[in-house]
Structure formats: C-alpha cells, structure tokens
Write an enzyme that holds these catalytic residues in place. Structure first.
Site, short mmCIF file in Angstrom:
data_model
loop_
_atom_site.label_atom_id
_atom_site.label_comp_id
_atom_site.label_asym_id
_atom_site.label_seq_id
_atom_site.Cartn_x
_atom_site.Cartn_y
_atom_site.Cartn_z
N LYS A 15 0.99 -1.17 -0.26
CA LYS A 15 -0.03 0.10 0.08
C LYS A 15 1.08 1.17 -0.03
O LYS A 15 2.11 1.28 0.63
CB LYS A 15 -0.91 0.09 1.43
CG LYS A 15 -2.06 0.96 0.99
CD LYS A 15 -3.14 0.09 0.41
CE LYS A 15 -4.50 1.18 0.11
NZ LYS A 15 -5.55 0.50 -0.43
N ASP B 293 -6.93 4.24 -4.88
CA ASP B 293 -7.78 4.29 -3.42
C ASP B 293 -8.17 5.48 -3.27
O ASP B 293 -8.41 6.39 -4.11
CB ASP B 293 -6.71 3.82 -2.34
CG ASP B 293 -7.22 3.40 -1.12
OD1 ASP B 293 -7.82 2.49 -1.07
OD2 ASP B 293 -7.31 4.26 -0.20
P1 NDP Z 1 -13.01 7.59 -3.09
O1 NDP Z 1 -11.72 8.69 -2.97
O2 NDP Z 1 -13.60 7.60 -4.50
O3 NDP Z 1 -14.24 8.06 -2.31
C1 NDP Z 1 -13.95 8.25 -0.84
C2 NDP Z 1 -15.33 8.35 -0.19
O4 NDP Z 1 -15.31 8.31 1.09
C3 NDP Z 1 -15.92 10.18 -0.67
O5 NDP Z 1 -17.31 9.94 -0.54
C4 NDP Z 1 -15.09 10.58 0.52
O6 NDP Z 1 -15.85 11.86 1.08
C5 NDP Z 1 -15.50 9.74 1.75
N1 NDP Z 1 -14.55 9.64 2.84
C6 NDP Z 1 -13.23 9.62 2.73
N2 NDP Z 1 -12.60 9.92 4.01
C7 NDP Z 1 -13.65 10.14 4.84
C8 NDP Z 1 -13.77 10.77 6.34
N3 NDP Z 1 -12.66 10.72 6.91
N4 NDP Z 1 -14.98 10.77 6.77
C9 NDP Z 1 -16.15 10.81 5.92
N5 NDP Z 1 -16.27 10.26 4.79
C10 NDP Z 1 -14.87 10.21 4.26
O7 NDP Z 1 -12.24 6.35 -2.51
P2 NDP Z 1 -12.94 4.99 -2.88
O8 NDP Z 1 -14.42 4.82 -2.88
O9 NDP Z 1 -12.03 4.29 -3.92
O10 NDP Z 1 -12.56 4.26 -1.43
C11 NDP Z 1 -13.44 4.04 -0.18
C12 NDP Z 1 -12.80 3.05 0.58
O11 NDP Z 1 -13.13 1.62 -0.07
C13 NDP Z 1 -11.65 3.16 1.22
O12 NDP Z 1 -11.62 2.67 2.44
C14 NDP Z 1 -10.66 2.45 0.42
O13 NDP Z 1 -9.43 1.89 0.97
C15 NDP Z 1 -11.74 1.01 0.03
N6 NDP Z 1 -11.26 0.14 -1.17
C16 NDP Z 1 -11.27 0.98 -2.45
C17 NDP Z 1 -10.85 0.21 -3.32
C18 NDP Z 1 -10.96 0.75 -4.95
O14 NDP Z 1 -10.70 -0.05 -5.87
N7 NDP Z 1 -11.18 2.01 -4.94
C19 NDP Z 1 -10.73 -1.45 -3.30
C20 NDP Z 1 -10.86 -1.96 -2.08
C21 NDP Z 1 -11.18 -0.98 -0.97
P3 NDP Z 1 -14.93 13.21 0.72
O15 NDP Z 1 -15.04 13.38 -0.82
O16 NDP Z 1 -15.69 14.38 1.38
O17 NDP Z 1 -13.59 12.79 1.36
#
Ligand code: NDP
Length: 447
Positions: free
Chosen positions: A126, A166
């Site tokens: 990571k 991510d």
């Molecule tokens: P994105 O950046 O596309 O989206 C993240 C989302 O989560 C946004 O809506 C963001 O809101 C919100 N968010 C982030 N930090 C916080 C916080 N501290 N409090 C509240 N909301 C928050 O990321 P992904 O959708 O790719 O990833 C989401 C999760 O899934 C993570 O845990 C990631 O590690 C996991 N994941 C992702 C994978 C992938 O293929 N993308 C694979 C496996 C796991 P805002 O815009 O306001 O920050």
C-alpha cells in the site's frame, strides 16, 4: 490461548506504539489466527505471524512540487511493501491529508490477506501521500503525481510492485502517474492498474469493488434464503466504491436510501434511483462537487450535516467511505432498526466494538478484506490482460469477478463456521488468507 494472544500483541504494540490503526488491524487478525496456529503443528513455533506484521520494506520519500501560485509545496510519499510470499506487491495508493505510516501499514497488512483470498498470485502493499487533492487544479494534480512518481518509480515494476488507486486516486491520477513512469523507464508496461480503457485498463475495473461487495453480500443473504429484492439499503461514501455498490444494489432490486461524504449524508426516502445516481456520478466525478448539492436537484431529500447515515432504518448496510466510520453505538442503532446484513466496501470501516455487536446479534457481517476484494481481484485480471496483450469483454471480466467473490465466500464458509453453525466471516477470511500466505512463507524458508 488468551496469554498467547496477549503476549503477541504486547510485542507488536511495543514496536509500533504510535500506530493505532495498524495495531487495530493486527489485533483483529491475531485473535482469530493465533488459536488456529496453536491447533496446527505446521504453523506453531515458526513466528509466522510475527514475520507477517513486519513490512518487508517501508519506503518514505519527499515529494516537492510547485502549486499554481508558484509556491513550493512539500508532501510526504510512502510505499509499504508488506509481503511478497505469493506474488509481487499489489495494493492501492491513497492521497488524503490523514495518510501516515500507521494508516498505510494497516491497509498493507489487510491487503496481504485480501489478495491471498482472491486466489490470484498477488502479494500485499500500500502507499500514498498526505497530499490533499481537494480544491487542486488539474495542473496541480498532474505536477504532484509526476513528482510523486519521479521517486516511486525506483521501487516498483510489473513483476515487483504494481500500485493501483484508493481514496483520492482515480483514473485521472493513475494517468499522470503512468505517464511519468513510462517516460522515466521508457517502457509501456502494466505497472499500475486502474488505467484508462484506451491505454491498458480493464473493463469493469472501475465498478469492481462496489459490484464485488454487493455480489458478496448477495452470497451471504443466499445462506438465509434471502436476496436484495425489496431491501432498504444504507450506503456511506459517494466515491468509487459507494457509487458502484449503489448501481449493483439497484440492478438487484434493492432500494438505496443514503450516500455521504465527509460533509454529511443525504437521505432520499423515495430511493436514489438510476437517474439520481447518474446525477451523483456526474456531480462527484466530473464536477468534483459535494454530496449536499444533491438537494439542489432533488429538494425533497434531506441533508444531515456532519453526520453518518447509520441511524436510517434499513435491512442492509454497506459502509463504503473510510476506516472507523461505524462505531458501537451505530451498530446498536442498525441492529435495533432491524438490519440483518453489513458488508464492508471500505477498509476497516467498523470498529472492533461494532463488529463485536454484529457478531453478538449473529447477523451477517463481512469484513472488507473479503467483501471488497473484488477491486484488487479485477486489478489482477487487468495485469493478466496486460501480460497477454489482450482485452476481455465486459461480460467476461464481470463473470470472473462474480466467480472470485463466490470463491472468497466459500473460503469464509470453510474456515469461519462456529460450533452453532453461525458463519464468522472475520475468522473465515483471516484464517483462509493466513493459510495461503503462511504455506508459501514456509516453503520459501526464513527470508
Ligand atoms: P474515493 O476517494 O473515490 O471516495 C471516498 C469516499 O469516502 C468519498 O465520498 C469521501 O468523501 C468519503 N470519505 C473519505 N474520507 C472520509 C472521512 N474521513 N469521513 C467521511 N467520509 C470520508 O475512494 P474509494 O471509493 O475508492 O474508497 C473508499 C473506501 O474503499 C476506502 O476505505 C478504500 O480503502 C476502500 N477500497 C477501495 C478500493 C477501490 O478499488 N477503489 C478497493 C478496496 C477498498 P470526501 O470526498 O468528502 O472526502
């Protein structure tokens, strides 16, 4: 047994005392895997788990770049190469101001187990940076990504370490990172996954984590003779994972009630249908707007500032935003409201106490390392297509993704069944992942 677990955790804590998220992830694994090690002579006395909690390599580097006003900015970049026993390091890059060594070590540790579960030959890693992409221009994002890769390129390669996206790293960022790697190495190779469709990307990769999470939840519901049809579903986040989880829930006949971002959550009692979801995708992916702007178009919905959506009545909850976003009190409200299934799209979104509450109530609960593995699995399929110089159809990739999620579910059943028949998916995922990695480590000797 308790003593074994406590002395192991005491040793890990003394070495990593300032890394709470990493310790949380290790504790969850230790509690289920140590009892298994003690009962199996081939693993006992080899300090395998102690070796697994120590990254093979932890790289930290300076990223200097110039913003649009000509100011020099300095960020910190990382890559954690956690375990390469079953394949080259594989795992995402996160750009978020909260990124630090603890968060990346927890994510890299989880990734080792997750990647093993996919059945594909991928080790775990990571990386990322404390860089905040919010409010930055496209040119600033490009300059940052180029500066980041101008150091990272030394440590990665298609047979060594293959990063992906991510939080904060999507196709735009992967493009800038790929461009700089290609320039520095003078080779066009599958060194990153999540690439655009015209330059080596795989169909279904953008959808894979969200779709995979819903496929996994569907498998869990099937064990109870149930399905998504007619279910009320609460989703957190509105990024990549949340958007495609919502899309798949709709396709399977569920009703999506909420989405969120770090500003709060929206609740649409009529349901976020296909058309409304298309609006959210445009809002978040093209305009890079806030979820509260949903109300500009759909004023009958509610926006709850600074809140998470777990108080909304539902049968299925899909936490898809970030770590530790679902606490014990949230779990209790979900249970009180009749929730029967929680499937994690994000990594470690539920706290230890929340998971304990779900287990006590004996509802279906899937940990992210099993239920969100569809993303990295499809990254693995992207790597295969890059090596073959070939492109599978959307249907082919989607079918492979479904099969992989079904196989992960089977592994959880194999190792996670309690005496009373309850499936502890946390135990199942941890032990199944451990066995695969530990067997490879044993075969390769003490390295
Ligand atoms: P994105 O950046 O596309 O989206 C993240 C989302 O989560 C946004 O809506 C963001 O809101 C919100 N968010 C982030 N930090 C916080 C916080 N501290 N409090 C509240 N909301 C928050 O990321 P992904 O959708 O790719 O990833 C989401 C999760 O899934 C993570 O845990 C990631 O590690 C996991 N994941 C992702 C994978 C992938 O293929 N993308 C694979 C496996 C796991 P805002 O815009 O306001 O920050």
């Amino acid at each position: 047994m308790k003593q074994n677990i406590e002395s192991f955790l005491a040793m890990v804590t003394s070495r990593n005392s300032h890394e709470p998220e990493f310790l949380q992830a290790v504790e969850e694994v230790a509690e289920t895997v140590i009892p298994y090690i003690v009962e199996h002579d081939i693993y006992y006395g080899k300090n395998i788990l102690l070796r697994m909690v120590e990254p093979e390599r932890l790289i930290s580097f300076r990223v200097s770049w110039v913003d649009d006003s000509g100011e020099i900015q300095v960020n910190r970049g990382y890559r954690i190469q956690m375990n390469s026993a079953i394949g080259p390091y594989k795992g995402g890059l996160r750009f978020h101001p909260t990124v630090n060594a603890s968060i990346l070590k927890f994510l890299a540790f989880e990734q080792v187990f997750k990647n093993a579960l996919t059945t594909l030959p991928m080790g775990g890693g990571k990386g990322g940076s404390d860089f905040d992409p919010k409010g930055k221009s496209d040119n600033e994002i490009m300059r940052f990504c180029h500066a980041f890769m101008s150091e990272l390129f030394r440590y990665i390669g298609p047979n060594t370490d293959i990063p992906a996206g991510d939080i904060g790293v999507g196709t735009r960022e992967i493009g800038f990172l790929f461009g700089m790697y290609k320039k520095l190495r003078n080779e066009f190779t599958g060194v990153l996954t999540g690439k655009g469709m015209s330059w080596g990307g795989s169909l279904i990769r953008p959808e894979a984590t969200g779709y995979g999470n819903v496929y996994f939840a569907e498998k869990m519901l099937e064990t109870k003779g149930d399905s998504f049809k007619g279910k009320n579903v609460v989703i957190s986040g509105s990024g990549n994972v949340a958007q495609y989880a919502a899309e798949k829930v709709l396709q399977l006949g569920g009703k999506v009630l909420t989405l969120s971002d770090s500003g709060g959550y929206i609740y649409d009692s009529e349901g976020i249908d296909k058309e409304k979801l298309a609006f959210v995708m445009q809002l978040k992916n093209e305009k890079r707007g806030r979820i509260s702007e949903y109300l500009d178009k759909y004023p009958d919905a509610e926006f709850h500032k600074g809140k998470t959506p777990w108080g909304v009545k539902c049968e299925v909850a899909l936490p898809c935003a970030t770590q530790n976003e679902l606490h014990e009190e949230d779990a209790n409200i979900l249970l009180k409201n009749g929730c029967i299934c929680v499937s994690e799209g994000a990594n470690m979104p539920s706290t230890k106490e929340a998971i304990a509450a779900f287990h006590k109530a004996k509802i279906l609960f899937a940990p992210g390392k099993a239920s969100n593995a569809g993303g990295v699995a499809t990254s693995g399929l992207e790597m295969t297509q890059n090596s073959l110089r070939y492109k599978w159809t959307r249907e082919e990739v989607d079918n492979k993704l479904k099969d992989i999620m079904s196989d992960i579910h089977k592994s959880c059943l194999e190792y996670g069944k309690d005496d009373d028949g309850y499936i502890d998916y946390v135990k199942g995922a941890n032990i199944a992942g451990f066995v695969k990695v530990a067997d490879a480590m044993l075969a390769q000797g003490i390295v």
